[in-house]
Design an enzyme around this catalytic site. Structure first.
Site, short mmCIF file in Angstrom:
data_model
loop_
_atom_site.label_atom_id
_atom_site.label_comp_id
_atom_site.label_asym_id
_atom_site.label_seq_id
_atom_site.Cartn_x
_atom_site.Cartn_y
_atom_site.Cartn_z
CE LYS A 83 -4.56 0.52 2.04
NZ LYS A 83 -5.33 0.50 3.27
O1 G3P Z 1 -7.83 1.22 5.02
C1 G3P Z 1 -8.25 2.45 4.58
C2 G3P Z 1 -9.68 2.82 4.93
O2 G3P Z 1 -10.55 1.77 4.71
C3 G3P Z 1 -9.85 3.59 6.19
O3 G3P Z 1 -11.19 3.71 6.59
O4 G3P Z 1 -12.93 4.38 8.22
O5 G3P Z 1 -10.51 5.01 8.63
O6 G3P Z 1 -11.82 6.13 6.84
P1 G3P Z 1 -11.63 4.87 7.63
#
Ligand code: G3P
Length: 214
Positions: A83
């Site tokens: 990533k």
């Molecule tokens: O892994 C990246 C993403 O899915 C993060 O989600 O909920 O922290 O915006 P969030």
């Protein structure tokens, strides 16, 4: 559309894996920090549970550091996907890594142009953050539609992972918009099963069955 789990929690991944329908896992530095464990140790454990892409994020912000970290992480297991944040150096690193045959997932994508750059660099996956875009008053699901249209126009092979999924409606919406994958927190996966009429229906069937037996 495939479903990945967006977590670094081993218990959640074990439960998800037991379903047999989860085809990958995404992590990020915040999710790893939440577990308080070493990144390499966690991704190796995940690789033993899920037979599919497992995203592990680099910490370096400059090109050389990203490539070095990516090469080390990719040696851990063939399913490790690197990533990389959506920056100038990140795109350069993705291009280099794709030429070396290392799988990448460009993260922190919030615009169609960013997704176009990621695809041009040969990214395996691109991760538009649906929920975080919604948080700023923009339309995260519409971003998935835009990226899908662009990738189809030019036959890009980069797969769209709808990330930052906050609730079950997001999953339905990104599936309709043509995302290749939705990466969902464990809570959202469990919410996807729920419907009050399913619960009521099961209770009624069982009650009728018991009444007949009396
Ligand atoms: O892994 C990246 C993403 O899915 C993060 O989600 O909920 O922290 O915006 P969030």
């Amino acid at each position: 559309m495939e479903i990945f789990l967006d977590t670094a929690n081993i218990e959640e991944i074990k439960k998800g894996a037991s379903l047999g329908i989860i085809s990958g896992v995404t992590t990020n530095p915040s999710l790893i920090a939440r577990e308080g464990r070493d990144l390499k140790e966690v991704v190796m454990e995940i690789a033993g549970l899920i037979d599919g892409p497992i995203s592990a994020e680099v910490i370096s912000l400059e090109y050389e550091g990203m490539v070095k970290e990516a090469e080390e992480l990719s040696k851990l297991h063939p399913n490790i996907t690197i990533k990389i944040p959506m920056t100038w150096d990140g795109v350069r690193a993705v291009k280099t890594l794709s030429q070396k045959g290392i799988k990448t997932n460009v993260t922190l994508v919030f615009s169609a142009n960013q997704a176009l750059l990621a695809a041009l660099a040969g990214a395996t996956f691109v991760s538009p953050f649906v929920g975080r875009l919604d948080d700023t008053g923009h339309d995260g699901v519409y971003l998935i539609e835009e990226i899908k249209a662009i990738y189809e126009n030019y036959n890009f092979k980069t797969k769209i992972i709808a990330a930052s999924i906050r609730h079950p409606l997001h999953v339905t919406q990104v599936a309709k918009a043509g995302a290749d994958i939705a990466t969902v927190p464990f809570k959202v996966l469990t919410q996807m099963f729920a419907h009050p009429q399913t619960k009521e229906g099961i209770e009624k069937f069982l009650a009728d069955w018991q009444a007949m037996k009396r």
